[in-house]
Structure formats: structure tokens, C-alpha cells
Design a protein around this motif. Structure first.
Motif, mmCIF file in Angstrom:
data_model
loop_
_atom_site.group_PDB
_atom_site.id
_atom_site.type_symbol
_atom_site.label_atom_id
_atom_site.label_comp_id
_atom_site.label_asym_id
_atom_site.label_seq_id
_atom_site.Cartn_x
_atom_site.Cartn_y
_atom_site.Cartn_z
ATOM 1 N N PHE A 159 -6.107 0.288 28.578
ATOM 2 C CA PHE A 159 -6.911 -0.296 27.521
ATOM 3 C C PHE A 159 -8.305 0.312 27.586
ATOM 4 O O PHE A 159 -8.804 0.588 28.667
ATOM 5 C CB PHE A 159 -7.023 -1.822 27.699
ATOM 6 N N LEU A 200 -13.405 -2.753 25.793
ATOM 7 C CA LEU A 200 -12.768 -4.042 25.541
ATOM 8 C C LEU A 200 -13.041 -5.017 26.673
ATOM 9 O O LEU A 200 -12.973 -6.217 26.514
ATOM 10 C CB LEU A 200 -11.246 -3.869 25.394
ATOM 11 N N TYR A 214 -14.671 -9.587 17.851
ATOM 12 C CA TYR A 214 -14.065 -9.633 16.526
ATOM 13 C C TYR A 214 -14.355 -10.980 15.898
ATOM 14 O O TYR A 214 -14.204 -12.022 16.530
ATOM 15 C CB TYR A 214 -12.547 -9.388 16.632
ATOM 16 N N SER A 246 -13.648 -12.082 22.045
ATOM 17 C CA SER A 246 -13.436 -10.915 22.896
ATOM 18 C C SER A 246 -11.965 -10.531 22.879
ATOM 19 O O SER A 246 -11.110 -11.274 22.374
ATOM 20 C CB SER A 246 -13.855 -11.232 24.337
ATOM 21 N N PHE A 247 -11.661 -9.384 23.459
ATOM 22 C CA PHE A 247 -10.274 -8.949 23.583
ATOM 23 C C PHE A 247 -9.463 -9.968 24.393
ATOM 24 O O PHE A 247 -8.319 -10.277 24.053
ATOM 25 C CB PHE A 247 -10.209 -7.563 24.228
ATOM 26 N N LYS A 248 -10.049 -10.516 25.452
ATOM 27 C CA LYS A 248 -9.352 -11.535 26.247
ATOM 28 C C LYS A 248 -9.053 -12.759 25.393
ATOM 29 O O LYS A 248 -7.962 -13.317 25.461
ATOM 30 C CB LYS A 248 -10.179 -11.927 27.477
ATOM 31 N N MET A 261 -0.958 -7.906 25.084
ATOM 32 C CA MET A 261 -2.232 -7.175 25.106
ATOM 33 C C MET A 261 -2.062 -5.758 24.560
ATOM 34 O O MET A 261 -2.922 -5.261 23.832
ATOM 35 C CB MET A 261 -2.805 -7.155 26.518
ATOM 36 N N LEU A 319 -1.864 -5.983 20.862
ATOM 37 C CA LEU A 319 -3.194 -6.223 20.302
ATOM 38 C C LEU A 319 -4.038 -4.959 20.290
ATOM 39 O O LEU A 319 -4.741 -4.682 19.322
ATOM 40 C CB LEU A 319 -3.933 -7.290 21.109
ATOM 41 N N SER A 320 -3.982 -4.186 21.375
ATOM 42 C CA SER A 320 -4.828 -2.995 21.447
ATOM 43 C C SER A 320 -4.440 -1.993 20.374
ATOM 44 O O SER A 320 -5.282 -1.240 19.899
ATOM 45 C CB SER A 320 -4.799 -2.369 22.847
ATOM 46 N N ILE A 377 -5.862 -3.785 16.855
ATOM 47 C CA ILE A 377 -7.302 -3.905 16.612
ATOM 48 C C ILE A 377 -7.929 -2.616 16.099
ATOM 49 O O ILE A 377 -9.020 -2.651 15.550
ATOM 50 C CB ILE A 377 -8.065 -4.395 17.863
ATOM 51 N N ALA A 422 -15.041 -4.046 14.596
ATOM 52 C CA ALA A 422 -15.496 -4.827 15.751
ATOM 53 C C ALA A 422 -17.007 -4.887 15.721
ATOM 54 O O ALA A 422 -17.666 -4.095 15.043
ATOM 55 C CB ALA A 422 -15.021 -4.173 17.044
#
Length: 180
Positions: A2, A6, A18, A60-62, A138, A141-142, A145, A150
């Protein structure tokens, strides 16, 4: 696996976030769900919370990974109460550690496994009706996105558009930059 930004590990230590509408599209939920989950503190944006009318939450990405897991658990019929306990488990981990977790549920309890041995032990014990590999969510998602703008969470916050600009958007942005 990743991109570092991120995780807040880019050279200038800025994290990409985001806004709510983009988070909804990335994860595949409605804005109403996102708003409810934020208000009930199921998944609260870690970068910026809403502070009143017109303010924008920044996820956040998390946060997106946790939202995706919540959606997957809801889709499989897990109760909101059990989802809350799963989210609490996920919050205790750093974002890189999340990729190593698989969540299993027997419909009543959500179990966290971080190694293949734990998965085997759980399944041999008769537990686990379904599993969710958080790392798989994840990775999904990566890839998703990349098509959404962003926002940098640092002091000089700016919007980062991963997607290619069309000609009209390019002209608008040039016009806005020359006017400002």
C-alpha cells in the motif's frame, strides 16, 4: 503493498483523507449509513470529525478499511452489537497490522485471527461460519480509491485527485489557480 502516504509515512508525514461522499462510494454504503455510524461512534473519522453545519468529515485509509469490514459484516447478517465488538478489536491495531487479520463469525461472536494456526484452531473447534480477510478488503480499497479525490490532512491541506482530469476539469482548475 500500500502507498506510504495512506499510513502517514510519506516523506512530509501527511496523511490522505477522504470526505464523506467519497468514502461512501469507495466502501459501497449510503451517506445515511456513514452519518449514523459516525453519530453513534461505530466508526468515527480519525482525521477530522464534523464540527457543525457545513463542516466535512475526513476519513483515513484505516477508517475506510474498518467501514468496509462493517459493511461486509452487516451484509452477512452479523448483529450491530457484534460488529461494535469487532470494530473495537480492529481499533487496537495499527493500519499495517490490519492487513494480517481475518475475522470469523459463527453468527453470534466475531473472532479475530492473526495467523494461519489460529484460523485452523478456530475451524477445528467448530467455530466460524464465514471469514473476512481484512487485508483483502484493504487491497480492494487501495484499488478503488485511485478514482476519488483525496485531501491532505497536513497544515497546508489540499485536494489530491488520483483520477485523470478531463479537459473541462483541467480548464476549471487552471482558471481557479490563475484567479487565486
Amino acid at each position: 503493498m500500500f502507498p506510504d502516504e495512506l499510513f502517514g509515512e510519506s516523506p512530509n508525514d501527511e496523511v490522505l483523507g477522504y470526505r464523506g461522499p467519497a468514502a461512501c462510494q469507495i466502501v459501497g454504503i449510503t451517506y445515511r449509513q456513514l452519518d449514523y455510524w459516525a453519530r453513534t461512534k461505530l466508526v468515527v473519522p480519525s482525521i477530522r470529525t464534523a464540527t457543525g453545519s457545513g463542516s466535512q468529515r475526513l476519513y483515513s485509509f484505516k477508517d475506510l478499511a474498518v467501514l468496509k469490514v462493517v459493511k461486509n459484516l452487516l451484509d452477512t447478517g452479523v448483529s450491530l452489537n457484534n460488529i461494535r465488538s469487532a470494530v473495537e478489536q480492529l481499533r487496537r491495531h495499527g493500519v499495517r497490522d490490519l492487513a494480517k487479520i481475518t475475522l470469523f463469525s459463527d453468527g453470534v461472536t466475531v473472532y479475530e485471527c492473526t495467523s494461519p494456526e489460529e484460523v485452523v484452531d478456530l475451524l477445528q473447534g467448530g467455530q466460524g461460519v464465514f471469514g473476512i480477510a481484512v487485508g483483502g478488503a484493504m487491497r480492494e480499497l487501495s484499488g478503488s480509491i485511485a478514482h476519488f479525490p483525496a485531501e491532505r490532512a497536513g497544515a497546508g491541506a489540499s485536494v489530491v485527485d488520483h483520477a485523470q482530469e478531463d479537459e473541462l476539469a483541467s480548464r476549471r482548475n487552471r482558471g481557479a489557480r490563475s484567479a487565486g
